[in-house]
Design a protein around this motif. Structure first.
Motif, short mmCIF file in Angstrom:
data_model
loop_
_atom_site.label_atom_id
_atom_site.label_comp_id
_atom_site.label_asym_id
_atom_site.label_seq_id
_atom_site.Cartn_x
_atom_site.Cartn_y
_atom_site.Cartn_z
N GLY A 48 0.79 -1.22 0.00
CA GLY A 48 0.00 0.00 0.00
C GLY A 48 0.82 1.27 0.00
N ASP A 49 2.12 1.16 -0.31
CA ASP A 49 2.97 2.35 -0.34
C ASP A 49 2.72 3.18 -1.60
N LYS A 104 -5.40 8.18 4.39
CA LYS A 104 -5.29 7.28 3.26
C LYS A 104 -4.77 8.03 2.05
N PHE A 105 -4.19 7.29 1.12
CA PHE A 105 -3.83 7.89 -0.15
C PHE A 105 -5.08 7.98 -1.00
N GLN A 106 -5.38 9.20 -1.47
CA GLN A 106 -6.58 9.44 -2.24
C GLN A 106 -6.23 10.20 -3.52
N LEU A 107 -7.18 10.17 -4.45
CA LEU A 107 -6.97 10.89 -5.71
C LEU A 107 -6.76 12.38 -5.45
N LEU A 108 -5.84 12.96 -6.19
CA LEU A 108 -5.67 14.41 -6.17
C LEU A 108 -6.37 15.00 -7.39
N ASN A 141 -3.47 8.38 -12.65
CA ASN A 141 -3.93 9.19 -11.53
C ASN A 141 -2.73 9.57 -10.68
N VAL A 142 -2.86 10.61 -9.89
CA VAL A 142 -1.86 10.94 -8.89
C VAL A 142 -2.56 10.97 -7.54
N PHE A 143 -1.88 10.49 -6.51
CA PHE A 143 -2.48 10.29 -5.21
C PHE A 143 -1.73 11.08 -4.13
N GLY A 144 -2.47 11.45 -3.09
CA GLY A 144 -1.88 12.17 -1.98
C GLY A 144 -2.40 11.62 -0.68
N GLY A 160 2.24 11.46 5.09
CA GLY A 160 2.08 10.02 5.14
C GLY A 160 3.37 9.34 5.57
N PRO A 161 3.36 8.01 5.60
CA PRO A 161 4.56 7.27 6.00
C PRO A 161 5.70 7.47 5.01
N GLU A 162 6.89 7.63 5.52
CA GLU A 162 8.06 7.84 4.66
C GLU A 162 8.51 6.50 4.09
N VAL A 163 8.66 6.44 2.80
CA VAL A 163 9.14 5.24 2.11
C VAL A 163 10.28 5.65 1.19
N ASP A 164 11.43 5.05 1.35
CA ASP A 164 12.61 5.44 0.57
C ASP A 164 12.73 4.57 -0.68
N PHE A 165 11.89 4.86 -1.68
CA PHE A 165 11.89 4.09 -2.91
C PHE A 165 13.27 4.08 -3.56
N ARG A 166 13.84 5.27 -3.71
CA ARG A 166 15.15 5.37 -4.36
C ARG A 166 16.21 4.63 -3.57
N GLY A 167 16.26 4.86 -2.27
CA GLY A 167 17.30 4.24 -1.46
C GLY A 167 17.24 2.72 -1.47
N ILE A 168 16.03 2.17 -1.39
CA ILE A 168 15.87 0.72 -1.40
C ILE A 168 16.26 0.14 -2.75
N SER A 169 15.79 0.77 -3.83
CA SER A 169 16.13 0.26 -5.16
C SER A 169 17.63 0.38 -5.41
N GLN A 170 18.22 1.48 -5.00
CA GLN A 170 19.64 1.69 -5.22
C GLN A 170 20.47 0.63 -4.49
#
Length: 448
Positions: free
Chosen positions: A64-65, A281-285, A271-274, A428-438
């Motif tokens: 759900g990230d 919750k993440f909802q449509l912007l 869509n873009v979510f915020g 929202g919760p911080e998720v380090d997409f770049r750091g994890i993928s890197q």
């Protein structure tokens, strides 16, 4: 049916309907990536660890990230890893596909930087030229010397004009109006500068706002790249969008990249979510707050968007941005089209910050990463840690976008990685997409 149940059903559909990795996709679809030569985990990457990387990218969706994700790892012109999961349209349940169009926001900035350096190579400007040589409206700019919480502001004259090099490295002193409670950023917000209908109006408004500091003193993430878009117009005699299309996008085959989404392509637009502060919750912007409304869908329809923003206005597919990155990885050329010289790219990815200057915001990056980040000309530069150990290959450069998109290019190991999501993490919760993928990419890289 509740929002949570609806999302769970759509998410289940998307994870079942989509392939786990690129092996199950048609070669025709993957030809959207540059120099497609078939997916092949070469001797330079561990196949099992690449599979773990792809599984982890999918987990971002199942956790759900993010509602949807697509990532691409290319080395030597070959697809090492490509994976996608989740949905691009919440209400229709439409999945992420090869041709999904994303808001890349600040990943527009490197594109603008390349446009500038194309003109630089033609002798249109020098990096040491004053910005006011090309934007005379800035000749009489002032600088904030001091201010109080009560609103009292003391201004002073420029000690010298900011240079083009400083403009391209966010050290010229301009504000942005996206954050900050100082007089300059408040001026951007109050005058609604980022809402300007065209670049001339934008320049006229910027000229009325004092600089945050004397040129060259500090680094501040700013509207400088939008100013560069206006300079491209003046130096080329073309609109900024026309210049990008004819000189960059068309030669590179970036057919889905631009400042708006055509009507016949709108069904592919994600869509873009915020993160909503009340529902959690993440909802449509867009929803509610004006700072989100500017990021909503309507600004991307032809005739309804404002200025062509060099700082954050472009949309693109993953394949299109891969063509841009492949051109850079190739030293400025793709499929017989020379865009810029290899030495110009090296100049752009060379850190220009002085000792004591630090990057305090990095797109999707965390402030804790700041000591390892320098800045060149419209690119962030990844540097060794305090211990001297480099996480990435020497000379790696990067940036990210406000909706979570990210990329980096590693010239030492001749690969690049791109990630596309559409989510605003604020609140929202911080998720380090770049750091994890890197981290996982370099764990998969087999030492030479």
């Amino acid at each position: 049916m509740s929002f949570k149940i609806l999302f769970s059903l759509l998410l289940s559909f998307s994870l079942v309907a989509l392939p786990v990795n690129a092996d199950n996709q048609s070669a025709a679809a993957l030809k959207s990536f540059p120099d497609y030569a078939g997916k092949s985990v070469s001797e330079h990457f561990d196949a099992d660890k690449i599979a773990q990387l792809e599984s982890r990218m999918h987990k971002f969706v199942s956790d759900g990230d993010t509602y949807g994700i697509a990532t691409l790892l290319m080395q030597d012109g070959k697809v090492v890893s490509h994976t996608q999961a989740g949905i691009r349209n919440l209400m229709k349940g439409a999945p992420i596909t090869e041709d999904t169009i994303y808001r890349i926001y600040s990943m527009t900035k490197p594109v603008t930087g390349v446009a500038m350096m194309m003109l630089y190579e033609k002798g249109k400007f020098s990096l040491d030229d004053p910005v006011s040589k090309y934007i005379p409206e800035f000749a009489d700019l002032q600088v904030v010397k001091s201010y109080t919480k009560e609103g009292e502001v003391e201004l002073e004259d420029l000690q010298r004009q900011p240079t083009m090099r400083e403009l391209m490295s966010h050290t010229a002193g301009f504000a942005y109006g996206l954050y900050g409670d100082d007089p300059s950023n408040r001026g951007f917000m109050q005058k609604r500068i980022l809402f300007s209908p065209d670049l001339q109006t934008f320049i006229d408004k910027v000229s009325t706002v004092p600089l945050m500091f004397q040129p060259g003193e500090k680094w501040f993430y700013s509207a400088a790249v939008d100013i560069q878009g206006a300079i491209v117009e003046r130096l080329s005699g073309m609109s900024f969008g026309e210049f990008l299309k004819s000189r960059l996008f068309d030669p590179l085959g970036m057919s889905d990249t631009g400042f708006y989404v055509p009507e016949d392509k709108y069904s592919r637009f994600s869509n873009v979510f915020g993160f909503h502060p009340e529902t959690k919750k993440f909802q449509l912007l867009p929803f509610g707050e004006e700072k989100y409304n500017i990021l909503g869908d309507m600004m991307y329809k032809k005739g309804s968007f404002g200025m062509e923003s060099g700082g954050g206005g472009l949309v693109a597919t993953l394949g299109d941005y891969a063509r841009f990155c492949q051109m850079l990885a190739n030293g400025g050329e793709l499929n017989g089209h020379r865009i810029i010289k290899a030495e110009t790219i090296k100049l752009m990815r060379t850190n220009v910050l002085k000792e004591g200057q630090s990057v305090d915001i990095q797109g999707v990056l965390r402030p804790a990463d700041s000591p390892q980040i320098g800045f060149g000309l419209d690119f962030g530069v990844l540097q060794p840690s305090a211990s001297g150990k480099a996480v990435t290959g020497e000379g790696s450069y990067f940036w990210g976008g406000a909706a979570g998109t990210w990329f980096w290019i590693d010239p030492t190991n001749n690969f690049y990685f791109i990630g596309m999501i559409q989510r605003f993490p604020q609140g929202g919760p911080e998720v380090d997409f770049r750091g994890i993928s890197q981290k996982m990419v370099y764990e998969a890289l087999v030492p030479k």
